[in-house]
Design a protein around this motif. Sequence first.
Motif, PDB file in Angstrom:
ATOM      1  N   THR A 115      50.791  46.053  50.615  1.00 14.76           N
ATOM      2  CA  THR A 115      51.676  44.847  50.599  1.00 14.76           C
ATOM      3  C   THR A 115      52.626  45.176  49.721  1.00 14.76           C
ATOM      4  O   THR A 115      52.646  45.978  48.765  1.00 14.76           O
ATOM      5  CB  THR A 115      50.835  43.688  50.062  1.00 14.76           C
ATOM      6  N   ASN A 170      53.669  43.302  47.112  1.00 16.22           N
ATOM      7  CA  ASN A 170      53.404  43.060  45.864  1.00 16.22           C
ATOM      8  C   ASN A 170      52.259  43.826  45.220  1.00 16.22           C
ATOM      9  O   ASN A 170      52.323  44.180  44.000  1.00 16.22           O
ATOM     10  CB  ASN A 170      52.264  41.513  46.040  1.00 16.22           C
ATOM     11  N   TYR A 171      51.470  44.592  46.074  1.00 21.63           N
ATOM     12  CA  TYR A 171      50.642  45.622  45.518  1.00 21.63           C
ATOM     13  C   TYR A 171      51.613  46.762  44.767  1.00 21.63           C
ATOM     14  O   TYR A 171      51.419  47.161  43.755  1.00 21.63           O
ATOM     15  CB  TYR A 171      49.573  46.175  46.252  1.00 21.63           C
ATOM     16  N   LYS A 230      54.656  46.604  43.863  1.00 17.00           N
ATOM     17  CA  LYS A 230      55.607  45.928  42.889  1.00 17.00           C
ATOM     18  C   LYS A 230      54.666  45.870  41.496  1.00 17.00           C
ATOM     19  O   LYS A 230      55.063  46.083  40.616  1.00 17.00           O
ATOM     20  CB  LYS A 230      56.130  44.859  43.170  1.00 17.00           C
ATOM     21  N   SER A 231      53.539  45.405  41.633  1.00 26.71           N
ATOM     22  CA  SER A 231      52.587  45.104  40.510  1.00 26.71           C
ATOM     23  C   SER A 231      51.967  46.476  40.096  1.00 26.71           C
ATOM     24  O   SER A 231      51.897  46.718  38.888  1.00 26.71           O
ATOM     25  CB  SER A 231      51.455  44.248  40.823  1.00 26.71           C
TER      26      SER A 231
END
Length: 191
Positions: A138, A140-141, A143-144
């Motif tokens: 994802t 989000n994964y 980016k984080s």
Amino acid sequence: MDGDTEKWYLDSLKGFERLDIDIAPRLPTKKTLKDIEKELSEICQEADATLGDKVIWIVDLDVPYKEDREGNPKKLNDYKRIKTNLLADFPEIFEVWENFPCLEFWLLLHYKQTQRCYLSYNDLLPDLKKHLVSYKKTENYYKSSKKGAANLYALLKPNQKAAYDSAKLLKKVNEPDAAADIYKLIDLVGL
């Protein structure tokens, strides 16, 4: 090409510049192969081989081969045609880097030397999660994971040479075999 994964990897290189390198990722999202072919052709026409310009198409092959195995060879045949045509039309500028089944195979090679031919991302995921337990495909994964202690690049970097050596040894035949051509990025930019 899977947008989330390649987007993270290429986004991590945005702004990376050496005196002779400027990386400008262009990521197609939800485009047809015909649209991708047109865009790649236009980019190649604008490129200047005398300046050392390269246009690199990074492709995950799991979906075209899956469809081919299921009796629908159109996507695989279109991909092969586009690849052949662009390589013939722009031999000094255009390259194709193939990942089979997907870019995550490159991530796995940082932890496990293997030539196993995984047929899909889902087939590979259990082995990858043995090493990257919280891995998710994802945005989000990725980016984080760029922040703080969970920086994916920092996690992979100590094993980069092993992954590079393993990926370079992989052999390709007419049918898909294990492939992680993304290792060529290390040669290209001198990481």
